[in-house]
Design a protein around this motif. Structure first.
Motif, PDB file in Angstrom:
ATOM      1  N   HIS A  97       0.906  -1.185   0.160  1.00 39.08           N
ATOM      2  CA  HIS A  97       0.041   0.072   0.120  1.00 39.08           C
ATOM      3  C   HIS A  97       0.636   1.313  -0.161  1.00 39.08           C
ATOM      4  CE1 HIS A  97      -4.024  -1.885   1.433  1.00 39.08           C
ATOM      5  NE2 HIS A  97      -3.721  -2.490   0.266  1.00 39.08           N
ATOM      6  N   ASP A  98       1.943   1.268   0.723  1.00 39.11           N
ATOM      7  CA  ASP A  98       2.648   2.476   0.779  1.00 39.11           C
ATOM      8  C   ASP A  98       3.428   2.678  -0.717  1.00 39.11           C
ATOM      9  OD1 ASP A  98       3.012   2.822   3.288  1.00 39.11           O
ATOM     10  OD2 ASP A  98       5.097   2.148   3.603  1.00 39.11           O
ATOM     11  N   VAL A 101       0.513   4.508  -2.375  1.00 36.31           N
ATOM     12  CA  VAL A 101       0.643   5.698  -2.368  1.00 36.31           C
ATOM     13  C   VAL A 101       1.623   6.764  -2.389  1.00 36.31           C
ATOM     14  CG1 VAL A 101       0.604   7.019   0.049  1.00 36.31           C
ATOM     15  CG2 VAL A 101      -1.057   5.207   0.029  1.00 36.31           C
ATOM     16  N   SER A 150      -3.970  -6.435  16.679  1.00 35.14           N
ATOM     17  CA  SER A 150      -4.981  -5.487  15.882  1.00 35.14           C
ATOM     18  C   SER A 150      -4.583  -3.980  16.282  1.00 35.14           C
ATOM     19  CB  SER A 150      -6.288  -5.994  16.351  1.00 35.14           C
ATOM     20  OG  SER A 150      -6.436  -5.943  17.597  1.00 35.14           O
ATOM     21  N   LYS A 151      -4.369  -3.758  17.654  1.00 36.27           N
ATOM     22  CA  LYS A 151      -3.937  -2.578  18.066  1.00 36.27           C
ATOM     23  C   LYS A 151      -2.796  -1.742  17.180  1.00 36.27           C
ATOM     24  CE  LYS A 151      -3.951   1.477  20.341  1.00 36.27           C
ATOM     25  NZ  LYS A 151      -5.102   2.219  20.216  1.00 36.27           N
ATOM     26  N   SER A 153      -1.739  -2.825  14.110  1.00 37.77           N
ATOM     27  CA  SER A 153      -2.213  -2.595  12.862  1.00 37.77           C
ATOM     28  C   SER A 153      -2.917  -1.182  12.520  1.00 37.77           C
ATOM     29  CB  SER A 153      -3.010  -3.543  12.378  1.00 37.77           C
ATOM     30  OG  SER A 153      -2.227  -4.983  12.606  1.00 37.77           O
ATOM     31  N   SER A 154      -3.661  -0.875  13.580  1.00 40.17           N
ATOM     32  CA  SER A 154      -4.483   0.112  13.526  1.00 40.17           C
ATOM     33  C   SER A 154      -3.678   1.435  13.906  1.00 40.17           C
ATOM     34  CB  SER A 154      -5.876   0.264  14.230  1.00 40.17           C
ATOM     35  OG  SER A 154      -5.634   1.148  15.413  1.00 40.17           O
ATOM     36  N   ALA A 157      -1.740   2.199  10.494  1.00 39.64           N
ATOM     37  CA  ALA A 157      -2.560   2.908   9.652  1.00 39.64           C
ATOM     38  C   ALA A 157      -2.587   4.333   9.918  1.00 39.64           C
ATOM     39  CB  ALA A 157      -4.124   2.069   9.359  1.00 39.64           C
ATOM     40  N   GLU A 158      -2.983   4.766  11.298  1.00 44.74           N
ATOM     41  CA  GLU A 158      -3.129   6.052  11.722  1.00 44.74           C
ATOM     42  C   GLU A 158      -1.697   6.847  11.277  1.00 44.74           C
ATOM     43  OE1 GLU A 158      -4.245   5.684  15.813  1.00 44.74           O
ATOM     44  OE2 GLU A 158      -5.887   7.153  15.410  1.00 44.74           O
ATOM     45  N   GLU A 160       0.464   6.081   9.054  1.00 45.72           N
ATOM     46  CA  GLU A 160       0.581   6.299   7.609  1.00 45.72           C
ATOM     47  C   GLU A 160      -0.239   7.598   7.011  1.00 45.72           C
ATOM     48  OE1 GLU A 160       2.374   4.836   5.328  1.00 45.72           O
ATOM     49  OE2 GLU A 160       2.931   2.644   6.287  1.00 45.72           O
ATOM     50  N   VAL A 161      -1.461   7.689   7.658  1.00 47.46           N
ATOM     51  CA  VAL A 161      -2.229   8.917   7.589  1.00 47.46           C
ATOM     52  C   VAL A 161      -1.644  10.092   7.966  1.00 47.46           C
ATOM     53  CG1 VAL A 161      -4.589   9.911   7.616  1.00 47.46           C
ATOM     54  CG2 VAL A 161      -4.297   7.237   7.362  1.00 47.46           C
ATOM     55  N   ASP A 162      -1.150  10.173   9.051  1.00 46.51           N
ATOM     56  CA  ASP A 162      -0.528  11.200   9.785  1.00 46.51           C
ATOM     57  C   ASP A 162       0.690  11.404   8.856  1.00 46.51           C
ATOM     58  OD1 ASP A 162      -0.053  13.066  11.799  1.00 46.51           O
ATOM     59  OD2 ASP A 162       0.936  11.887  13.049  1.00 46.51           O
ATOM     60  N   LEU A 164       1.314  11.190   5.691  1.00 49.25           N
ATOM     61  CA  LEU A 164       0.480  11.730   4.334  1.00 49.25           C
ATOM     62  C   LEU A 164       0.105  13.434   4.611  1.00 49.25           C
ATOM     63  CD1 LEU A 164      -0.204  10.678   1.546  1.00 49.25           C
ATOM     64  CD2 LEU A 164      -2.508  10.459   2.679  1.00 49.25           C
ATOM     65  N   THR A 165      -0.450  13.516   5.873  1.00 46.04           N
ATOM     66  CA  THR A 165      -0.677  14.787   6.073  1.00 46.04           C
ATOM     67  C   THR A 165       0.353  15.685   6.470  1.00 46.04           C
ATOM     68  OG1 THR A 165      -2.686  13.555   7.194  1.00 46.04           O
ATOM     69  CG2 THR A 165      -2.410  16.072   7.563  1.00 46.04           C
TER      70      THR A 165
END
Lengths: 338, 338
Positions: A97-98, A101, A150-151, A153-154, A157-158, A160-162, A164-165
């Motif tokens: 995904h990276d 992106v 799972s924690k 992983s989330s 994802a956060e 990665e979005v951070d 990107l921002t």
């Protein structure tokens, strides 16, 4: 746990991953067999695309940390092999995904999957590997491990979005940068190492020690990755590629060069990070300014701090090949040139 | 279970979702509150992007099936609310990635997230929602539910890759198409309904009955979705959009029109599905051929078969508002025009 302190000691030889590789060789054979077996599907594009990245090599640091952690905890079962494969699948999914992106075209010396197979297939096979990772965890059946991964992983994802921002934002601070790499990189290093203590049924203090080792090692690794991208020596070797520069990523070598620069130099960075200066000449100027303020070294110094914290985090475990190999891996993280 | 048969009976009024909506209204309030609460993050782009799609509406069929299934099983707890939210997060993640993969620009009457926020953010927020879905399942703590939903998620991902591979391949058969929609759509309908029986601690036969209801309903829904995209009446209403045609997707109306067509018409389909004929005139010709061979009706007939199987699958549960609402939802799936 005792309070042994294992300092970063001067060496004649460069620190190496060799002891960690030797420690985990047999376990990693089992892990690699599971990875190859579980990336299969009746849909031929799935193993073709996943295999393109997975067979392309990579250090497999994260599953190796699970295996090393199990050695450190003197665990003699095999549950951690499945979980280490799960960790590598999560990592592989995020790499796929990276690359979509970032629009990357090279990874591990090969064309990226998105170049070879296209973005749509790369996104979907990433999703598949991610779901397969969870299937492996469920197969193991530990809710504690599921919660940790799972924690993580989330958080990834956060992060990665951070990231990107924050891209193309010159005002990104060192603190914010450390948050980003703590999430996008170090969280999985921490989780991968921690779950070894869970399968070994060690007390929570040991879990937390392994978590701290992995987290600090992950930060050190990412810092040095980011340094290598601007290291003139690495650039000459064709290792640093200036990708971060062209993508306007605010990594520590840039953050520090901007902070230490004069008004004219700051203007250069503002323009470059905003995307208005991204020629080869501009990259050369960026490398020159980074050398002028020695921020590759400063970044490695920061990495050394985190590597030392990683080493100290496991000082309470008995001395032996596992602890030594993990300590040397942390030293390697700082000194590596690739 | 008894062997009551509940046939699709002739009605004066059109079948409607209203009874299902009424049955699940209170439960869905709880689910929607969880969805809004758990899509939050300190990274502002995450709730902004996720909220764009989630606030855009949609029928929330999948979580509604979990809530309806819980009613059918006379479950009086609240565990299923968290799990229904998790199911909707999985669905939302796949929609975000689908829109990136298909390059879609409209969904639920609004610009898609990839148009508003770009592909990179849309991929990463999809990943976030997916990881959050697993966190919710882990919070619930049932390994049985985790197994059902992680398996469904990996089947969905496989189905998406399969669909991508089949696109622009005129030779795709009805059997292969049914496999694809069974994976990409029906697997989550089945899992969403089945987990209601798990939280209600019903015997496995009831789990399997709910699974069959959801799976057949999901196939019926997808068949009708695919029919609507070529239905001249829907096209006039602005509901059908011809997206599948332009993307070269082999859906049942096309598969049947190709099978039933003469040599000249088959040549048209070969060219169109290969991507060489995708103008508005070509779409009009496709709709004309589909009308000529009545393959929208044929597709709805196929859907009616699966809807009847869904209804019969739950015939062993006691008659009452839950079973009636679920049966009427299956009839609605066949007759709906949007």
């Amino acid at each position: 746990m005792s309070a042994d302190i294992v300092p970063l000691r001067p060496r004649t030889a460069e620190p190496s991953l060799a002891p960690l590789l030797a420690l985990t060789a047999s376990g990693m054979n089992a892990v690699n067999a599971i990875i190859l077996d579980r990336m299969q599907s009746e849909i031929p594009l799935i193993p073709a695309l996943a295999g393109h990245l997975i067979a392309g090599g990579g250090k497999r640091m994260r599953p190796m940390l699970t295996v090393a952690g199990a050695e450190l905890c003197e665990y003699h079962g095999s549950r951690h092999h499945l979980l280490a494969a799960s960790v590598e699948f999560i990592h592989t999914a995020t790499l796929l995904h990276d690359d979509v992106v970032d629009g990357s075209d090279m990874r591990r010396g090969r064309d990226t999957a998105n170049i070879v197979f296209g973005n749509p297939a790369t996104v979907l096979v990433g999703d598949f590997l991610f779901t397969r990772a969870f299937e492996l965890m469920v197969e193991d059946g530990s809710l504690k491990v599921l919660k940790i991964l799972s924690k993580a992983s989330s958080v990834i994802a956060e992060g990665e979005v951070d990231q990107l921002t924050a891209a193309r934002r010159i005002e990104t601070s060192e603190e914010h940068y450390l948050q980003i790499i703590g999430a996008k990189t170090a969280a999985l290093f921490a989780a991968a190492t921690r779950i070894a203590a869970v399968v070994a049924e060690r007390p929570e203090a040991d879990e937390l020690a392994l978590d701290a080792y992995g987290r600090n090692l992950g930060v050190a690794f990412q810092l040095v990755d980011d340094a290598i991208d601007y290291d003139s020596e690495s650039l000459e070797m064709g290792k640093g590629k200036g990708d971060d520069f062209r993508e306007g990523k605010m990594t520590l070598p840039v953050i520090l060069a901007y902070a230490r620069g004069n008004a004219e130099e700051r203007q250069f960075w503002q323009d470059a990070i905003a995307g208005f200066r991204n020629s080869d000449d501009d990259l050369a100027e960026a490398v020159r300014l980074i050398a002028k303020y020695d921020t590759v070294s400063a970044t490695r110094d920061r990495a050394r701090h985190f590597a030392q914290r990683a080493i100290d985090a496991i000082a309470g475990f008995p001395a032996g090949p596992a602890r030594s190999a993990m300590a040397e891996a942390a030293e390697f993280a700082v000194s590596r040139r690739f």
